[in-house]
Scaffold this motif. Structure first.
Motif, PDB file in Angstrom:
ATOM      1  N   TYR A  74       0.822  -1.196   0.000  1.00  8.31           N
ATOM      2  CA  TYR A  74       0.000   0.000   0.000  1.00  8.31           C
ATOM      3  C   TYR A  74       0.861   1.254   0.000  1.00  8.31           C
ATOM      4  CZ  TYR A  74      -3.600   3.346   1.292  1.00  8.31           C
ATOM      5  OH  TYR A  74      -4.434   4.420   1.300  1.00  8.31           O
ATOM      6  N   TRP A  75       1.808   1.291   0.922  1.00 12.77           N
ATOM      7  CA  TRP A  75       2.611   2.515   1.054  1.00 12.77           C
ATOM      8  C   TRP A  75       3.617   2.666  -0.062  1.00 12.77           C
ATOM      9  CZ3 TRP A  75       0.679   6.266   3.404  1.00 12.77           C
ATOM     10  CH2 TRP A  75      -0.184   6.064   4.476  1.00 12.77           C
ATOM     11  N   ASN A  76       4.110   1.573  -0.507  1.00 12.40           N
ATOM     12  CA  ASN A  76       5.040   1.609  -1.627  1.00 12.40           C
ATOM     13  C   ASN A  76       4.362   2.278  -2.825  1.00 12.40           C
ATOM     14  OD1 ASN A  76       6.912   1.113  -3.572  1.00 12.40           O
ATOM     15  ND2 ASN A  76       6.817  -1.107  -3.449  1.00 12.40           N
ATOM     16  N   TYR A  77       3.200   1.759  -3.163  1.00 13.42           N
ATOM     17  CA  TYR A  77       2.519   2.300  -4.329  1.00 13.42           C
ATOM     18  C   TYR A  77       1.984   3.698  -4.067  1.00 13.42           C
ATOM     19  CZ  TYR A  77       3.212  -1.845  -7.002  1.00 13.42           C
ATOM     20  OH  TYR A  77       3.809  -2.851  -7.699  1.00 13.42           O
ATOM     21  N   PHE A  78       1.609   3.949  -2.846  1.00 15.15           N
ATOM     22  CA  PHE A  78       1.103   5.275  -2.533  1.00 15.15           C
ATOM     23  C   PHE A  78       2.192   6.318  -2.743  1.00 15.15           C
ATOM     24  CE2 PHE A  78       0.389   8.738   0.578  1.00 15.15           C
ATOM     25  CZ  PHE A  78      -0.746   9.258  -0.001  1.00 15.15           C
ATOM     26  N   GLN A  79       3.374   6.040  -2.256  1.00 15.14           N
ATOM     27  CA  GLN A  79       4.476   6.978  -2.398  1.00 15.14           C
ATOM     28  C   GLN A  79       4.805   7.194  -3.860  1.00 15.14           C
ATOM     29  OE1 GLN A  79       7.641   5.417   0.075  1.00 15.14           O
ATOM     30  NE2 GLN A  79       7.332   7.128   1.455  1.00 15.14           N
ATOM     31  N   PHE A  98       2.870   6.667  -6.363  1.00 21.03           N
ATOM     32  CA  PHE A  98       1.752   7.336  -7.010  1.00 21.03           C
ATOM     33  C   PHE A  98       1.907   8.850  -6.850  1.00 21.03           C
ATOM     34  CE2 PHE A  98      -2.431   9.195  -7.157  1.00 21.03           C
ATOM     35  CZ  PHE A  98      -3.047   8.547  -8.213  1.00 21.03           C
ATOM     36  N   GLN A  99       2.234   9.217  -5.633  1.00 17.91           N
ATOM     37  CA  GLN A  99       2.451  10.638  -5.354  1.00 17.91           C
ATOM     38  C   GLN A  99       3.551  11.207  -6.234  1.00 17.91           C
ATOM     39  OE1 GLN A  99       3.025  10.737  -0.987  1.00 17.91           O
ATOM     40  NE2 GLN A  99       2.376  12.830  -1.311  1.00 17.91           N
ATOM     41  N   TYR A 100       4.623  10.443  -6.312  1.00 18.82           N
ATOM     42  CA  TYR A 100       5.761  10.904  -7.094  1.00 18.82           C
ATOM     43  C   TYR A 100       5.351  11.126  -8.538  1.00 18.82           C
ATOM     44  CZ  TYR A 100       9.995  10.751  -9.849  1.00 18.82           C
ATOM     45  OH  TYR A 100      10.971  11.035 -10.759  1.00 18.82           O
ATOM     46  N   TRP A 101       4.666  10.142  -9.077  1.00 16.28           N
ATOM     47  CA  TRP A 101       4.285  10.233 -10.480  1.00 16.28           C
ATOM     48  C   TRP A 101       3.296  11.353 -10.699  1.00 16.28           C
ATOM     49  CZ3 TRP A 101       6.210   7.839 -14.743  1.00 16.28           C
ATOM     50  CH2 TRP A 101       7.225   6.924 -14.502  1.00 16.28           C
ATOM     51  N   THR A 102       2.438  11.545  -9.772  1.00 14.55           N
ATOM     52  CA  THR A 102       1.480  12.631  -9.905  1.00 14.55           C
ATOM     53  C   THR A 102       2.221  13.956  -9.873  1.00 14.55           C
ATOM     54  OG1 THR A 102      -0.048  11.223  -8.710  1.00 14.55           O
ATOM     55  CG2 THR A 102      -0.717  13.494  -9.020  1.00 14.55           C
TER      56      THR A 102
END
Ligand SMILES: C[S@@+](CC[C@H](N)C(=O)[O-])C[C@H]1O[C@@H](n2cnc3c(N)ncnc32)[C@H](O)[C@@H]1O
Ligand SMILES: C[n+]1cn([C@@H]2O[C@H](CO)[C@@H](O)[C@H]2O)c2nc(N)[nH]c(=O)c21
Length: 837
Positions: free
Chosen positions: A250-255, A257-261
Motif C-alpha cells: 500500500y505505502w510503496n505504491y502510494f508513495q 503514485f504521489q511521485y508520479w502525480t
C-alpha cells in the motif's frame, strides 16, 4: 574489497558576474554510498544484544558464535528503501525494548514498511499483541485522514482486510507522514484531490498489485492445492506476513503514485465520472471493484467472490514479469483488473485516439488544457500513470514508464541549466540535494554570486533522494529547555521526556538506593538524538559514587543510569581522567538490567525458558572506563567497529577521538579516491586525530605525514596505526598545522579540522569560518602546499563558501558521504582529486 557506490548527481555553476563566463566556478555534486551495517551490528555484541537475537527473537548469541553472515547485511548499495537503516537511536531503543512511539526515532519519522524493518516490525507487532494495546492513535488518525472519511482501503475496499484490528501490524501509519502527505494533497480546486485519485487507483488496481506483491514475496505459497484452503489473511501461518505485505504494498505504491502525480502524470478512469462514480463503476466491467458500496464488500458473498477470483489468479510470476496480463481474471462478471491488463498510453502518444469515456474529464495536474498532459485514448481504461510504470523496489533506475519512452516529456529535473531560475536552484539544491546555502563570507574576496545554474546528472534524483536520510538540522528554537532545581537550563527533547517517563515507569519497582538525579539524566544524554553527534553536547563526567557504597548499591544505581552499559563496583575505583583511563583501559563488566532484559525479549511461547537460557548463556561484557565514565559516549561504543573494524585488537581513543574520528568505511573510500588521483604519493593529514584517516591513507598505499597539535592524539594515532600494521608508512608530527604548514610538502593534503564539537549540527548552515580554526586560513595555507586538497566538512556546510574556495574559473567537487543511506559528512575535493568521469 571496498564496495562504494559513487554517483554524480548534479553540476552547479556559480557566476561571479553575468558578463564574464570565465569567472564562473564549476561545482560537481556527487554522492558516495558506503555500507557498514555489519560493523555497526557487531557493536551491539558488547551491549548484550545482537542482530541474531532480533532476527530469531529467542537465541542469545555468544561472542564466540557470532556469525556475521547471519546479520542479513545488505551488500547492495543501490538506493532502495528496502535497506533503509534505522538510526542509531531507534536501534538502541529497540534493543532496550523501548517503545518506538516515543517519536524521536527515524522509525517513526521515516517509517516505510520495508524488509529490513521487518524484524523490528515483527518484534514490535508481537509485543503489541502481547500487551493487547489498542490500535495506536496515530494509526487511527492516519487511517481516518488518509482513508477519506473512514474508507480506508484496508478495510473498505478489500475484503481481504476485513477487520480493523488487523491493521495494527499491517498498516502502521505514522501520522507525521500522513501530515506531510496531506500537504502535498492540496491540488487546485478544478482537479480531484490526489487522495481521491489515489483511492480510485488503489481501488482499481490495488488487489492485483497486492497479489502480485504477495506472490513475489512468497513464491512458495501457491494458491493451488492444499494451501488454497485458507486465504493468506485468514491462515494463522501467513496472517502476519499478509499484514506486512499489505502494508508494504500500500505505502510503496502510494508513495510512488504521489511521485508520479507530482511529475505530472495522470490517470483517467473511463466510465467514471466523479458524480456518478459508484454507478459507472459497477457498469464498468474493467473495474476491479467488486461492489458499489463502501461497506458491502465486507459482505460474505463478495468476499467469497473475491477469494474465488483470487484463487484463479495465474501465479506464474515469470509471466507476470513478461508483462502478460496474467492477473486478469474474469469471474462471475467481476473482472479483477491487473495493472498490465489495462491499456496504458503516453500522454503525448500520437497514435492514441480520442477518449471514449464520454466525460471528457482529465485529471491532470496542470488542468484540462495542458496539452502535454491531455491524454488520448483508444478505448477502455486510459492511463498516464500505469501501475507497471510505478517503480518496483530496487528497480528505480528509470523514472519513466517503460512503455512511454517515446513520449519524452521534459521534467523539472531535466531542464537545461539556463532554464532553471536562480532562486529555484537554491531551493532545489537544498531540498533535493540536501546542500545548504548560507550567506557566510566568501573566500578570496568573492562578494556574492550573481547567478547559479543547476543541471542534474542523474535521473530521478528527486525521487531517489526521498529514500535517503539527509538529516534535517536540529532547530535550536524548537528545543524545550528544562530547568534543574538549581536553575540550570537543560536542553531536552520531547523524545527524551517520553523516554524519561517510560524509564521512570519501568523502574518503579527497581530500588534506586542513591536516588541520584544524575542517573536518568545520563540516560537521556546518551539517547538524546538519532545521530552520534546530535546530542546534548556538554560532557558531564559524573562523579564516582561514594566509595563507601557497596558494590551492589553501585550496580543498582547503574541500572538506572546506564541501561546498556551497566557498570559495577569497578566503577567507583576508576580514576576519571580520560587519558589515564585510556592508557590503563581497565574494562568494566557489563550487565543488562533485568527489567530491560524483559523488555527486550521477543515474545516466545515459553518465556521463562528463554530467560533462563539467556541468563545461563549471558556473558559479562566489558566497557572501557572512558565510556562508562561519560555515558553519552555509549552510543559511540556501540559503533566502535564502525569507527575501527579492528577495534578489539587494541584501538585507543579519547573522548574527542570517539566523536570526531572518521568512520572507517568513509575514510577508506576517501583514501581510495586519493590513491587514484595521486598514485602512491605523499599525503599530509593535517589534523590526524586518533588516526582514522591517516591509517586508511597508508593502507591504500600512500605515504603519510600525520600532524596533530595534541600529543595524546598522536599517541593514540600511533598506537592505532600499529594495530593496522601501517606505522612504517606514517610519519607522526606533533605541532600546530597553522605553523608547520609552510614547511610541509605533499602531493595531497587532507583537512579534517575540529568543527567545534558535535554542536555543528545545530546550525542550519555551517560556516567554515566559525570553526575552532579559520577554515579559510586552513585552506589558504594548504593551497601553498598543493592544489590537491581534500576538505572533510560537516554535511550542512555552506556550499557557497566551499565553492568560493575554488576561486573564479575554478572547479570543486562536493561529495556527500552516505553511510547506510544516511548523510554523514561532506568531502570537498580540489585540484586533481576531483573525479573525472
Ligand atoms: C576532528 S579531529 C581529526 C579526526 C581524524 N580525521 C580521525 O579520523 O581520527 C581534529 C584534530 O585536529 C587536532 N587539531 C586541532 N587544532 C590543530 C592544529 N592547529 N594543528 C594540528 N592539529 C590540530 C585536534 O587535536 C584533533 O585531534
Ligand atoms: C564533531 N565531528 C564529527 N566529525 C565526523 O562527522 C561524523 C558525523 O558526525 C562523525 O562520525 C565524524 O567522523 C568530525 N570530523 C571532524 N573533522 N571534526 C569534527 O569536529 C567532527
Amino acid at each position: 574489497m571496498l564496495s562504494v557506490e559513487w554517483i554524480q548527481v548534479a553540476e552547479m555553476c556559480f557566476y561571479l558576474d553575468d558578463v564574464n563566463e570565465d569567472s564562473k566556478i564549476l561545482c560537481l555534486c556527487s554522492r558516495a554510498f558506503v555500507n557498514d551495517r555489519n560493523l555497526y551490528c557487531l557493536g551491539f555484541k558488547g551491549t548484550g544484544f545482537s542482530r541474531k537475537e532480533d532476527k530469531r527473537g529467542e537465541e542469545y548469541v555468544e561472542d564466540a558464535d557470532f556469525d556475521e553472515d547471519s546479520l542479513d547485511v545488505p551488500t547492495d548499495t543501490s538506493i532502495s528503501y528496502e535497506e533503509n537503516e534505522l538510526d542509531s537511536e531507534t536501534e538502541i531503543m529497540l534493543k532496550m525494548g523501548l517503545p518506538l512511539h516515543f517519536g524521536g526515532s527515524s522509525y517513526e519519522r521515516n517509517y516505510v514498511p520495508i524488509d529490513s524493518c521487518g524484524k523490528v516490525h515483527k518484534i514490535w507487532k508481537k509485543r503489541e499483541t502481547k500487551c493487547k494495546r489498542p490500535l495506536d492513535e496515530s494509526i487511527q488518525e492516519a487511517i481516518e485522514q488518509l482513508a477519506h472519511n473512514s474508507s480506508h482501503p484496508c478495510k473498505e475496499d478489500f475484503p481481504a482486510y476485513p477487520e480493523q484490528a488487523d491493521l495494527q501490524g499491517g498498516c502502521n501509519i505514522n501520522h507525521k507522514d500522513v501530515k506531510s502527505t496531506e500537504s502535498t494533497l492540496n491540488t487546485p480546486s478544478t482537479e480531484p484531490p490526489i487522495k481521491d485519485k489515489w483511492e480510485e487507483y488503489w481501488n482499481r488496481y490495488g488487489q492485483g498489485l497486492l497479489w502480485q506483491h504477495w506472490i513475489e514475496k512468497h513464491p512458495e505459497l501457491s494458491l493451488s492445492g492444499e494451501h488454497c484452503s485458507l486465504e493468506p489473511w485468514s491462515s494463522a501461518d501467513t496472517k502476519d506476513e499478509w499484514d506486512e505485505c499489505y502494508n508494504e504494498c500500500y505505502w510503496n505504491y502510494f508513495q510512488q503514485f504521489q511521485y508520479w502525480t507530482d511529475q505530472g502524470w495522470t490517470f483517467d478512469t473511463p466510465n467514471v465520472s466523479k458524480n456518478s462514480d459508484a454507478q459507472s463503476r459497477s457498469a464498468d466491467e474493467n473495474s476491479p471493484r467488486i461492489s458499489d458500496g463502501d461497506s458491502d464488500c465486507l459482505q460474505e458473498d463478495h468476499c467469497k467472490t473475491l477469494v474465488k477470483s483470487m484463487s484463479n489468479i495465474n501465479l506464474d510470476t515469470e509471466e507476470i514479469n513478461q508483462g502478460h496480463p496474467s492477473l486478469s481474471v474474469i469471474n462471475e462478471g467481476n473482472r479483477l483488473q491487473t495493472p498490465d491488463s489495462s491499456e496504458k498510453h503516453c500522454p503525448t502518444d500520437p497514435n492514441q485516439n480520442e477518449p471514449s469515456d464520454g466525460t471528457g474529464e482529465k485529471y491532470t495536474a496542470s488542468g484540462p488544457t495542458d496539452t502535454s498532459q491531455s491524454a488520448r485514448q483508444s478505448s477502455g481504461s486510459h492511463w498516464q500513470i500505469s501501475p507497471s510504470a510505478i517503480i518496483k523496489d530496487g528497480d528505480e533506475d528509470d523514472d519513466e514508464p517503460p512503455e512511454c519512452k517515446q513520449a519524452k516529456i521534459k521534467r523539472s529535473h531535466e531542464l537545461d541549466a539556463e532554464e532553471t531560475p536562480c532562486n529555484d536552484v537554491l531551493v532545489a539544491a537544498s531540498t533535493i540535494l540536501g546542500l545548504k546555502h548560507g550567506t557566510g563570507q566568501k573566500y578570496g574576496g568573492v562578494a556574492n554570486f550573481s547567478r547559479r545554474t543547476l543541471r542534474y546528472l542523474e535521473k530521478g534524483v528527486k525521487y531517489k533522494s526521498q529514500f535517503l536520510d539527509m538529516h534535517r538540522p536540529v532547530k535550536a528554537k524548537n528545543k524545550h529547555i528544562f530547568f534543574t532545581d538549581e536553575g540550570d537550563a537543560v536542553p531536552k527533547s520531547k523524545t527524551l521526556n517520553k523516554v524519561q517517563t517510560f524509564l521512570k515507569e519501568a523502574s518503579k519497582d527497581v530500588q534506586d538506593p542513591l536516588g541520584e538525579t544524575y542517573t536518568l539524566q545520563e540516560v537521556e544524554d546518551s539517547f538524546s538524538s538519532t545521530d552520534s553527534e546530535e546530542q546534548n553536547h556538554e560532557v558531564k563526567v559524573p562523579s564516582a559514587p561514594p566509595e563507601s557504597e557497596s558494590s551492589d548499591t553501585v550496580a543498582n544505581s547503574a541500572v538506572l543510569s546506564n541501561p546498556i552499559w551497566c557498570s559495577t563496583d569497578a566503577y567507583s575505583e576508576q580514576e576519571l581522567n580520560i587519558n589515564d583511563l585510556n592508557s590503563s583501559r581497565q574494562l568494566i563488566p557489563l550487565e543488562i538490567p533485568d527489567y530491560l532484559q524483559n523488555e527486550t525479549q521477543v515474545i516466545k511461547n515459553d518465556d521463562d525458558k528463554v530467560k533462563k537460557k539467556r541468563k545461563n548463556k549471558r556473558k559479562k561484557k566489558c566497557l572501557p572506563p572512558e565510556i562508562a565514565a561519560v555515558p553519552h559516549l555509549a552510543k559511540y561504543w556501540a559503533q566502535r567497529y564502525r569507527l575501527f573494524s579492528r577495534f578489539d585488537e587494541g584501538i585507543k581513543l579519547d573522548e574527542e577521538g570517539w566523536f570526531s574520528v572518521t568512520p572507517e568505511k568513509i575514510a577508506e573510500h576517501i583514501a581510495s579516491r586519493v590513491r587514484q588521483s595521486c598514485d602512491c604519493g605523499l599525503v599530509v593529514d593535517a589534523f590526524c586525530g586518533v588516526g582514522g584517516n591517516a591509517i586508511q591513507f597508508a593502507k591504500a598505499g600512500n605515504r603519510v605525514i600525520a600532524v596533530d597539535i595534541d600529543p595524546a592524539k598522536l599517541d593514540f594515532a600511533r598506537n592505532n596505526a600499529e594495530v593496522y600494521g601501517v606505522t612504517d608508512q606514517i610519519e607522526f608530527i606533533l605541532g600546530d598545522f597553522m605553523v608547520l604548514a609552510p614547511a610541509l610538502k605533499a602531493d595531497a593534503i587532507f583537512l579534517s579540522p575540529p568543527w567545534g564539537g558535535p554542536d555543528y549540527v545545530s546550525a542550519e548552515t555551517f560556516d567554515i569560518r566559525t570553526m575552532c580554526l579559520d577554515g579559510f586560513e586552513v585552506f589558504r595555507l594548504s593551497k601553498q602546499i598543493t592544489k590537491n586538497i581534500i576538505y572533510f566538512l560537516p554535511r550542512n556546510t555552506d556550499v557557497e563558501q566551499v565553492v568560493s574556495l575554488a576561486g573564479p574559473g575554478g572547479q570543486v567537487e562536493i561529495e556527500q558521504n552516505f553511510l547506510n543511506k544516511k548523510l554523514k559528512t561532506m568531502t570537498v575535493y580540489f585540484g586533481d582529486c576531483i573525479r573525472k568521469v
